[in-house]
Scaffold this motif. Sequence first.
Motif, short mmCIF file in Angstrom:
data_model
loop_
_atom_site.label_atom_id
_atom_site.label_comp_id
_atom_site.label_asym_id
_atom_site.label_seq_id
_atom_site.Cartn_x
_atom_site.Cartn_y
_atom_site.Cartn_z
N ILE A 53 29.45 48.94 37.81
CA ILE A 53 28.69 48.13 36.83
C ILE A 53 28.08 49.01 35.74
O ILE A 53 28.08 48.64 34.56
N SER A 54 27.57 50.17 36.11
CA SER A 54 26.87 51.03 35.15
C SER A 54 27.78 52.05 34.48
O SER A 54 27.57 52.40 33.31
N HIS A 55 28.81 52.53 35.17
CA HIS A 55 29.67 53.56 34.58
C HIS A 55 31.14 53.36 34.94
O HIS A 55 31.85 54.28 35.34
N GLY A 56 31.58 52.12 34.80
CA GLY A 56 33.00 51.83 34.92
C GLY A 56 33.50 51.69 36.34
O GLY A 56 32.73 51.58 37.31
N THR A 57 34.82 51.71 36.45
CA THR A 57 35.50 51.51 37.73
C THR A 57 36.08 52.83 38.22
O THR A 57 36.67 53.60 37.45
N ILE A 58 35.89 53.10 39.51
CA ILE A 58 36.41 54.32 40.13
C ILE A 58 37.51 53.92 41.11
O ILE A 58 37.25 53.24 42.10
N GLU A 59 38.73 54.33 40.81
CA GLU A 59 39.85 54.05 41.71
C GLU A 59 39.88 55.09 42.83
O GLU A 59 39.61 56.26 42.61
N HIS A 60 40.25 54.64 44.03
CA HIS A 60 40.33 55.51 45.20
C HIS A 60 39.04 56.33 45.36
O HIS A 60 39.07 57.54 45.59
N GLY A 61 37.93 55.64 45.21
CA GLY A 61 36.63 56.31 45.26
C GLY A 61 35.94 56.18 46.60
O GLY A 61 36.37 55.43 47.48
N GLY A 392 21.52 46.64 41.84
CA GLY A 392 22.21 46.06 40.68
C GLY A 392 23.38 46.87 40.19
O GLY A 392 24.27 46.34 39.52
N THR A 393 23.40 48.17 40.51
CA THR A 393 24.53 49.03 40.17
C THR A 393 24.78 49.98 41.33
O THR A 393 23.95 50.11 42.24
N ILE A 394 25.94 50.63 41.30
CA ILE A 394 26.26 51.63 42.33
C ILE A 394 26.05 53.00 41.73
O ILE A 394 26.92 53.55 41.05
#
Length: 506
Positions: A53-61, A392-394
Amino acid sequence: MKRSSEFFIAAKNLRFLNLLRLICFLCLPLADAATPPDAPAVIVIQNATILTISHGTIEHGSILIKDGKIAEVGQSVKAPKDAQVIDAAGQFVIPGIIDCHSHIAAESINEGSVSVSSMVNMAEILNPDDIDIYRDLAGGVTSANILHGSANAIGGQTLVIKLRWGQPAAKLPFEGALPGIKFALGENPKRSNFSIPGQPKRYPATRMGVEETIRAAFSEARDYKKTWEDYNKRAAAGEKNLIPPRRDLRLEPLVEVLEGKRYVHSHCYREDEILMLLRVAKEFGFKVRTFQHVLEGYKVADELAAAGVGASTFSDWWAYKVEAYDAIPYNAALMTRRGVVVSINSDDAEEATHLNQEAAKSMKFGGLSHDEALKMVTLNPAMQLGIDKRVGTIDAGKDADLAIYNHDPLSAYAVVQKTLIDGRVYFDRQRDIAERPGREKEKKALMDKLKKAAEKKPEEKKPDAIVPIGKKPAETKPEEKKPEDKPKPPQTSGSDSAAAIAGGAL
């Protein structure tokens, strides 16, 4: 005698209902299974698609959780040796969903006897055994704003809770979250859709009266505040023999509103009443934190943005009453585009189980982006409730309140697999499914036991007659023995035979 007999029957029925309630309660998901007391201090969620939510999407995170907090997020997170590993390959992780308008976990909702009920407090009637807590967890909800109802111009005090299923009521409140108070405008507080035959209508009965009720209450609160300020000033100056003002529990929450220590969440629909409350708030120097429902918010979006007021609305509810006829599904998107912080709420326990899908509707109706839509049930309600520094964010340092889905959370096919609060797994779909046969078996055994108990009909003692106070029970004379009648020959008449069988004379 009749009254005593009715009481006896009512008591018996009450015991039956209590037993039935016990059966239903025992068949609920086990609290101990949902909240293990010895949850691991270190958890790692691996191989997931993380929507931060705060800094995009992390694939394989991966997400490293320590002592209930997010310690690290990224693709190169290493799991400590003592960590419990959750393999989320092919799954999606989002911040726990936050419902800004909920009525779950409450024993009652409205204190509708007066127009200003600011003295009552939802915190005092929390019900930790409400099954809706568990069901909402199954929908990825981790926090909820528990509101008083909308029967009053100024309703009761509200609070934010975490859905810690299985914990006592004292463990539900969200620590450090600023408390709120519920206001209401329009049909509900003026009671146009509610009346009791034979009883006079409660004031107010018009929208003008609702405004005046709020203004009058804050006029009292402002005077009450000044009275205490004068007293404290004189006491600080060393004046002796002072008598403190009398406390008013109805006005003290309103003083907290004036001092910025309590949020105002106001039920509303129409643009005119929205602007009305903004004017009253400006007059007395307080802020409205959120307008709830706010179905005509799109008409006054610029005014809402200028006032810095949040809008917590439905996705597409429409025409369920006259006030809602101008509602449109584009409302959330239009307010967002004008700079208003918007959240999608439930106002309903069932609706809360799929708030992710409700948020997704704003992508179709209004063209919001994927991230904008997801914010409406995560970061935006967190901001509206003043808890965005913790949820609210990760992000590292925030509470580990997370929801894990098997598909993209805005997909109609997305189903929650696990829900974590403070790093604990409070809902696990696989465990829930595995426990269902055992619960059904236990339910059947209890229902069979109840059925057998109902079939048995022991002779009930007739209750003694009720004797009025001050009177002695009537003395009964012993029955006189009558001489035994000689048996009579049998009657052959049809009518007489029928009377004999019936046990009485015609």
